[in-house]
Design a protein around this motif. Structure first.
Motif, short mmCIF file in Angstrom:
data_model
loop_
_atom_site.label_atom_id
_atom_site.label_comp_id
_atom_site.label_asym_id
_atom_site.label_seq_id
_atom_site.Cartn_x
_atom_site.Cartn_y
_atom_site.Cartn_z
N ALA A 93 35.08 -34.38 58.03
CA ALA A 93 35.89 -33.20 57.75
C ALA A 93 35.87 -32.90 56.25
CB ALA A 93 37.31 -33.44 58.22
N PHE A 150 35.68 -25.44 58.83
CA PHE A 150 36.47 -26.43 59.56
C PHE A 150 37.83 -25.84 59.92
CE2 PHE A 150 39.00 -30.37 59.92
CZ PHE A 150 38.18 -31.11 60.74
N VAL A 151 38.19 -25.86 61.20
CA VAL A 151 39.41 -25.21 61.69
C VAL A 151 40.65 -26.03 61.38
CG1 VAL A 151 40.64 -24.47 63.79
CG2 VAL A 151 38.20 -24.00 63.53
N ILE A 152 41.68 -25.32 60.87
CA ILE A 152 42.99 -25.93 60.62
C ILE A 152 44.03 -25.07 61.30
CG2 ILE A 152 44.63 -26.69 58.87
CD1 ILE A 152 42.23 -26.66 56.89
N PHE A 153 44.85 -25.67 62.16
CA PHE A 153 45.93 -24.97 62.84
C PHE A 153 47.18 -25.02 61.97
CE2 PHE A 153 43.17 -26.51 66.27
CZ PHE A 153 42.90 -25.31 66.92
N ILE A 209 45.14 -19.79 62.59
CA ILE A 209 43.91 -20.55 62.37
C ILE A 209 43.38 -20.19 60.99
CG2 ILE A 209 41.50 -20.86 63.05
CD1 ILE A 209 42.31 -20.31 65.89
N LYS A 227 37.22 -32.74 64.83
CA LYS A 227 36.70 -31.37 64.85
C LYS A 227 37.69 -30.32 64.35
CE LYS A 227 33.31 -32.25 68.36
NZ LYS A 227 32.55 -31.69 69.43
N PHE A 228 38.90 -30.72 64.05
CA PHE A 228 39.91 -29.77 63.55
C PHE A 228 41.01 -30.55 62.85
CE2 PHE A 228 40.92 -30.89 67.89
CZ PHE A 228 42.26 -31.21 67.83
N ALA A 229 41.93 -29.79 62.24
CA ALA A 229 43.04 -30.43 61.53
C ALA A 229 44.31 -29.63 61.78
CB ALA A 229 42.75 -30.51 60.04
N PHE A 230 45.44 -30.22 61.44
CA PHE A 230 46.73 -29.55 61.49
C PHE A 230 47.29 -29.46 60.07
CE2 PHE A 230 46.26 -31.63 65.60
CZ PHE A 230 46.49 -30.57 66.47
N VAL A 236 44.19 -34.95 60.25
CA VAL A 236 42.78 -34.57 60.38
C VAL A 236 42.18 -35.28 61.59
CG1 VAL A 236 40.52 -34.56 59.27
CG2 VAL A 236 42.58 -34.29 57.87
N ARG A 261 40.37 -21.64 58.00
CA ARG A 261 39.13 -22.43 57.93
C ARG A 261 38.86 -22.81 56.48
NH1 ARG A 261 38.03 -18.90 62.16
NH2 ARG A 261 37.24 -19.90 64.02
#
Length: 68
Positions: free
Chosen positions: A9, A37-40, A31, A60-63, A57, A33
């Protein structure tokens, strides 16, 4: 052979990033990026330009959350 715990990541938990919210998921989180890389990010709307702090983290994504 492969280290499953190794993260590829481009973000790290605890770090802050300036992002633009690009979309909203069904649950209502925004969302953003960073390098694709996607971050919610909860509590955001499309078009918001905000500073976030990454809280968790995954592979494939993070918060993240809005930074104070």
């Amino acid at each position: 052979m492969f280290n499953r715990n190794e993260s590829t990541a481009p973000v790290e938990a605890g770090e802050k990033y300036d992002v633009t919210i690009e979309d909203i998921v069904r649950e209502g989180d925004g969302i953003a990026r960073v390098n694709g890389f996607v971050i919610f990010v909860p509590g955001t709307q499309v078009g918001d330009e905000v500073t976030i702090e990454v809280t968790k983290v995954m592979r494939k994504f993070a918060f993240g959350q809005l930074a104070e």
